[in-house]
Enzyme design. Structure first.
Site, PDB file in Angstrom:
ATOM      1  N   HIS A 247       1.017  -1.059  -0.099  1.00  0.00           N
ATOM      2  CA  HIS A 247      -0.095  -0.066   0.105  1.00  0.00           C
ATOM      3  C   HIS A 247       0.898   1.254   0.240  1.00  0.00           C
ATOM      4  O   HIS A 247       0.646   2.271  -0.822  1.00  0.00           O
ATOM      5  CB  HIS A 247      -0.899   0.051   1.149  1.00  0.00           C
ATOM      6  CG  HIS A 247      -1.954   1.362   1.353  1.00  0.00           C
ATOM      7  ND1 HIS A 247      -3.135   1.007   1.199  1.00  0.00           N
ATOM      8  CD2 HIS A 247      -1.502   2.228   1.878  1.00  0.00           C
ATOM      9  CE1 HIS A 247      -3.679   2.232   1.401  1.00  0.00           C
ATOM     10  NE2 HIS A 247      -2.959   3.171   1.674  1.00  0.00           N
ATOM     11  N   GLU A 248       1.841   1.289   0.849  1.00  0.00           N
ATOM     12  CA  GLU A 248       2.565   2.601   1.225  1.00  0.00           C
ATOM     13  C   GLU A 248       3.514   2.906  -0.012  1.00  0.00           C
ATOM     14  O   GLU A 248       3.975   3.666  -0.667  1.00  0.00           O
ATOM     15  CB  GLU A 248       3.445   2.414   2.483  1.00  0.00           C
ATOM     16  CG  GLU A 248       2.575   2.528   3.587  1.00  0.00           C
ATOM     17  CD  GLU A 248       1.274   3.649   3.696  1.00  0.00           C
ATOM     18  OE1 GLU A 248       1.668   4.764   3.089  1.00  0.00           O
ATOM     19  OE2 GLU A 248       0.613   3.255   4.144  1.00  0.00           O
ATOM     20  N   GLU A 277      -5.722   7.748  -2.881  1.00  0.00           N
ATOM     21  CA  GLU A 277      -5.377   6.301  -2.388  1.00  0.00           C
ATOM     22  C   GLU A 277      -5.576   5.132  -3.737  1.00  0.00           C
ATOM     23  O   GLU A 277      -5.320   4.177  -3.287  1.00  0.00           O
ATOM     24  CB  GLU A 277      -6.702   5.931  -1.388  1.00  0.00           C
ATOM     25  CG  GLU A 277      -6.578   6.709  -0.055  1.00  0.00           C
ATOM     26  CD  GLU A 277      -5.220   6.296   0.849  1.00  0.00           C
ATOM     27  OE1 GLU A 277      -4.888   5.219   0.662  1.00  0.00           O
ATOM     28  OE2 GLU A 277      -4.720   7.130   1.492  1.00  0.00           O
ATOM     29  N   HIS A 381     -11.166  11.523  12.363  1.00  0.00           N
ATOM     30  CA  HIS A 381     -11.019  11.627  10.932  1.00  0.00           C
ATOM     31  C   HIS A 381     -11.696  12.774  10.491  1.00  0.00           C
ATOM     32  O   HIS A 381     -11.106  13.622   9.852  1.00  0.00           O
ATOM     33  CB  HIS A 381     -11.473  10.326  10.149  1.00  0.00           C
ATOM     34  CG  HIS A 381     -10.458   9.310  10.372  1.00  0.00           C
ATOM     35  ND1 HIS A 381     -10.348   8.334  11.297  1.00  0.00           N
ATOM     36  CD2 HIS A 381      -9.638   8.932   9.200  1.00  0.00           C
ATOM     37  CE1 HIS A 381      -9.628   7.543  10.852  1.00  0.00           C
ATOM     38  NE2 HIS A 381      -9.103   7.595   9.619  1.00  0.00           N
ATOM     39  N   ILE A 382     -12.739  12.920  11.017  1.00  0.00           N
ATOM     40  CA  ILE A 382     -13.632  14.028  10.694  1.00  0.00           C
ATOM     41  C   ILE A 382     -13.748  15.321  11.319  1.00  0.00           C
ATOM     42  O   ILE A 382     -14.315  16.476  10.956  1.00  0.00           O
ATOM     43  CB  ILE A 382     -15.153  13.730  10.263  1.00  0.00           C
ATOM     44  CG1 ILE A 382     -15.998  13.448  11.534  1.00  0.00           C
ATOM     45  CG2 ILE A 382     -15.247  12.406   9.378  1.00  0.00           C
ATOM     46  CD1 ILE A 382     -17.396  13.074  11.541  1.00  0.00           C
ATOM     47  N   PHE A 383     -13.101  15.099  12.767  1.00  0.00           N
ATOM     48  CA  PHE A 383     -13.331  16.425  13.660  1.00  0.00           C
ATOM     49  C   PHE A 383     -11.820  16.841  13.690  1.00  0.00           C
ATOM     50  O   PHE A 383     -11.739  18.198  14.160  1.00  0.00           O
ATOM     51  CB  PHE A 383     -13.870  16.206  14.887  1.00  0.00           C
ATOM     52  CG  PHE A 383     -15.444  16.020  14.727  1.00  0.00           C
ATOM     53  CD1 PHE A 383     -16.196  16.944  13.972  1.00  0.00           C
ATOM     54  CD2 PHE A 383     -16.081  14.819  15.086  1.00  0.00           C
ATOM     55  CE1 PHE A 383     -17.635  16.876  14.000  1.00  0.00           C
ATOM     56  CE2 PHE A 383     -17.260  14.386  14.812  1.00  0.00           C
ATOM     57  CZ  PHE A 383     -18.156  15.361  14.285  1.00  0.00           C
ATOM     58  N   ALA A 384     -10.838  16.067  13.668  1.00  0.00           N
ATOM     59  CA  ALA A 384      -9.328  16.478  14.072  1.00  0.00           C
ATOM     60  C   ALA A 384      -8.489  16.050  12.965  1.00  0.00           C
ATOM     61  O   ALA A 384      -7.285  16.545  12.843  1.00  0.00           O
ATOM     62  CB  ALA A 384      -9.119  15.897  15.340  1.00  0.00           C
ATOM     63  N   GLY A 385      -9.139  15.594  11.735  1.00  0.00           N
ATOM     64  CA  GLY A 385      -8.078  15.412  10.735  1.00  0.00           C
ATOM     65  C   GLY A 385      -8.561  15.917   9.466  1.00  0.00           C
ATOM     66  O   GLY A 385      -9.320  16.992   9.488  1.00  0.00           O
ATOM     67  N   TYR A 387     -10.722  14.868   6.982  1.00  0.00           N
ATOM     68  CA  TYR A 387     -11.676  13.762   6.411  1.00  0.00           C
ATOM     69  C   TYR A 387     -12.966  14.566   6.812  1.00  0.00           C
ATOM     70  O   TYR A 387     -14.190  13.751   6.569  1.00  0.00           O
ATOM     71  CB  TYR A 387     -11.741  12.518   6.787  1.00  0.00           C
ATOM     72  CG  TYR A 387     -10.654  11.444   5.948  1.00  0.00           C
ATOM     73  CD1 TYR A 387     -10.946  10.879   4.940  1.00  0.00           C
ATOM     74  CD2 TYR A 387      -9.435  11.535   6.621  1.00  0.00           C
ATOM     75  CE1 TYR A 387      -9.996  10.122   4.185  1.00  0.00           C
ATOM     76  CE2 TYR A 387      -8.382  10.919   6.062  1.00  0.00           C
ATOM     77  CZ  TYR A 387      -8.648  10.144   4.679  1.00  0.00           C
ATOM     78  OH  TYR A 387      -7.932   9.304   4.101  1.00  0.00           O
TER      79      TYR A 387
END
Length: 463
Positions: A247-248, A277, A381-385, A387
C-alpha cells in the site's frame, strides 16, 4: 487500537469484553460532546462566507466526486448490495456461536469480533500467525520489486551507504528505468516498529519533490511498523504487514514516477483527496496474485525455502471476502454520517449529533449502537483530521482501485505481455500525471471510460 482489537477478538470472558466495549465507545464523551456542535457551526459559517450552501459543498469542490449527490448515489448503490449480505452474515455468525457454546438471547456488539474470529478460524482452518514464516521481509521485497519491474518497467536497487540514515534499520534504494538505466528517484524504507521513539501506523512521506527548475529528483520516505528481527530470525511479517508495505509503496510510486516537472503539481501534490488512495489500494490487489506471490519467491519458508502451500494461499484469498457485507456497511455508515453532519444537519437545531447517528444506524447497521454510544466524540478523522465531509473518499478510492485492477483481469493476468502493456499505461497515466490533471481525466486516460463500482462488488463477493 493495537490493544483493543486483539482483546475483543480473543478475550473469552464476555463480561470483560462488554466492559471494554462500553469504555471504548464512550471515550471523551463528556469532554468532546459540546465541541462537536461548535465545530459544525463554525464550518457552516465558513461555508456561508465562501458562498456555499454547506461545508460538504466546500469539501466536494476540491474532490474528484462531482457533487454531494454523486456521493449519496454511490453510497446507496453499495448499501443496496451490502446490507442484505450483512444481515445474512450476522445470521450465520449467530448460528455458529449458538452451536459452539454461546447461550445468550442474541449476539451483542461486544460479541461480534470474538465470534467472527472463531468463525474465521473454523472456516479457513488457519491463524494469521501461521503465515509469518513464509513472509520474511527480504523475500517480500523481492516480490514487490519484481512486481514493479513487471508492471512499470523500473528496477529498484538497494543502495545502502549512499545516503545518511537516521537508524540502522533504515534502507536506501534507487529507482532506475529498466530500459535506459536512468536514475528516476530514490526512497528510504524504515520497516520496523520502534515503540520507544517511533509513532505507530504506516505512511509515505515526501523527502524531496520533483522540480525541473531546481533539478531535483523525487525522494520518498516509506515508513511501516512491521515486526523486527528477533532471536536470530529475520523479520517475519504478518500478511497485513505485507499488504501495508505494498500500500505505502503505491503512494511512493506515484510520488517517484511523476512526469510533472513542477513541484506544486508533481507526484501526490495537488491530487484530490478522494483519488489519492488509488495507487496504494491498487497495489494491495497484487498480494493475492499467484505470479507475484510465487514467481519471485515472495512467499517461501525462511528456513526450508518451501513455497507457501497452494491450499493455504487459496484460503487466504477466500478470507479476503469474509464478512465483506458487514465490513462495507460499517464504512458506508461512517461516510454517510460524516456527509449528513456537514451537509444537511443543523448544529443549532434540537436534534443532537448522536440522535442523527442512531437515525442513520436504522438503515446502515445490523446491530444498533448503544443508547449512550459516543463514538462521534473520538471520530478524529472528521473532527481533528482531514476527512471532514470526505470520509467517503475511502470507498470512492476503492471503486477506482478495483476498477483499475480489473483492467489487468480483462487483459488476462496469465498473459505477461498484456500485463506489461497495461502496467506501462498505468505508469504513464495514474502514476505520472500528478495533481496537474483532473483525476477523472487521468482515470479515463488509463481505463478509456469513467469508473465502475462493479469490480469492487465482485472483488468483495457482493456482486
Amino acid at each position: 487500537m493495537p490493544s483493543y482489537l486483539p482483546a475483543m477478538k480473543f478475550l473469552r470472558d464476555r463480561s470483560v469484553r462488554e466492559a471494554l466495549y462500553r469504555a471504548f465507545v464512550t471515550r471523551a464523551g463528556e469532554v468532546n460532546a459540546p465541541l462537536i456542535r461548535q465545530i459544525l457551526q463554525i464550518k457552516q459559517e465558513q461555508a456561508s462566507i465562501l458562498g456555499f450552501g454547506s461545508y460538504a459543498e466546500v469539501s466536494i469542490e476540491r474532490k474528484m466526486a462531482p457533487s454531494v449527490e454523486a456521493v449519496y448515489d454511490l453510497t446507496e448503490m453499495l448499501l443496496a448490495k451490502a446490507f442484505p449480505a450483512a444481515q445474512k452474515e450476522l445470521q450465520q455468525l449467530t448460528e455458529f456461536a449458538t452451536a459452539n457454546g454461546f447461550d445468550g438471547a442474541a449476539l451483542a456488539l461486544w460479541d461480534v469480533s470474538f465470534w467472527s474470529e472463531r468463525l474465521s478460524e473454523h472456516t479457513f482452518g488457519f491463524e494469521q500467525e501461521e503465515l509469518r514464516p513464509y513472509f520474511a521481509l527480504d523475500n517480500v521485497l523481492d516480490g514487490l520489486f519484481g512486481l514493479c519491474r513487471r508492471l512499470y518497467g523500473v528496477e529498484i536497487v538497494r543502495s545502502d551507504g549512499e545516503a545518511e540514515v537516521w537508524h540502522a534499520d533504515v534502507g536506501f534504494f534507487k529507482v532506475l528505468d529498466e530500459a535506459s538505466g536512468e536514475h528516476l528517484a530514490s526512497f528510504f524504507l524504515d520497516p520496523y516498529a520502534r515503540p520507544e521513539n517511533k509513532r505507530g501506523g504506516a505512511w509515505m512521506g515526501v523527502c524531496v519533490g520533483r522540480s525541473k527548475v531546481l533539478d531535483r529528483k523525487p525522494v520518498a520516505y516509506l515508513t511501516c511498523n512491521g515486526s523486527p528481527p528477533v532471536d536470530g530470525k529475520p523479520s517475519l511479517m504478518t500478511f497485513d504487514e505485507v499488504t501495508t508495505l505494498f500500500h505505502e509503496t503505491g503512494h511512493g510510486l506515484q510520488h517517484m514516477l511523476t512526469k510533472v516537472a513542477h513541484a506544486p503539481a508533481a507526484g501526490i501534490s495537488g491530487v484530490e483527496w478522494d483519488a489519492v488512495e488509488l495507487p496504494s489500494q491498487f497495489m494491495e490487489n497484487w498480494c493475492y496474485d499467484p505470479a507475484t506471490v510465487y514467481d519471485a519467491g515472495m512467499a517461501k519458508h525462511y528456513e526450508t525455502g518451501e513455497p507457501l502451500p497452494r491450499d493455504l494461499f487459496g484460503k487466504l484469498c477466500e478470507q479476503r471476502t469474509f464478512q465483506a457485507g458487514m465490513g462495507m456497511i460499517r464504512q458506508l455508515m461512517f461516510g454517510a454520517l460524516d456527509m449528513r453532519l456537514h451537509h444537511t444537519y443543523d448544529p443549532r437545531g434540537e436534534q443532537t449529533p448522536f440522535e442523527l447517528q442512531h437515525e442513520l444506524a436504522e438503515r446502515y447497521a445490523v446491530l444498533p449502537p448503544l443508547p449512550d454510544d459516543r463514538f462521534l466524540c473520538s471520530f478524529g478523522h472528521i473532527f481533528a483530521g482531514g476527512y471532514s465531509a470526505g470520509y467517503y473518499s475511502y470507498k470512492w478510492a476503492e471503486v477506482l482501485s478495483a476498477d483499475a485492477f480489473a483492467a489487468f483481469e480483462e487483459a488476462g493476468l496469465d498473459d505477461e505481455q498484456a500485463v506489461r502493456e497495461v502496467g506501462r499505461r498505468f505508469r504513464d497515466t495514474v502514476l505520472a500525471l500528478g495533481g496537474g490533471t483532473a483525476p477523472s481525466d487521468v482515470f479515463r486516460a488509463f481505463r478509456g471510460r469513467d469508473p465502475s463500482p462493479e469490480p469492487l462488488l465482485r472483488h468483495s463477493g457482493l456482486a
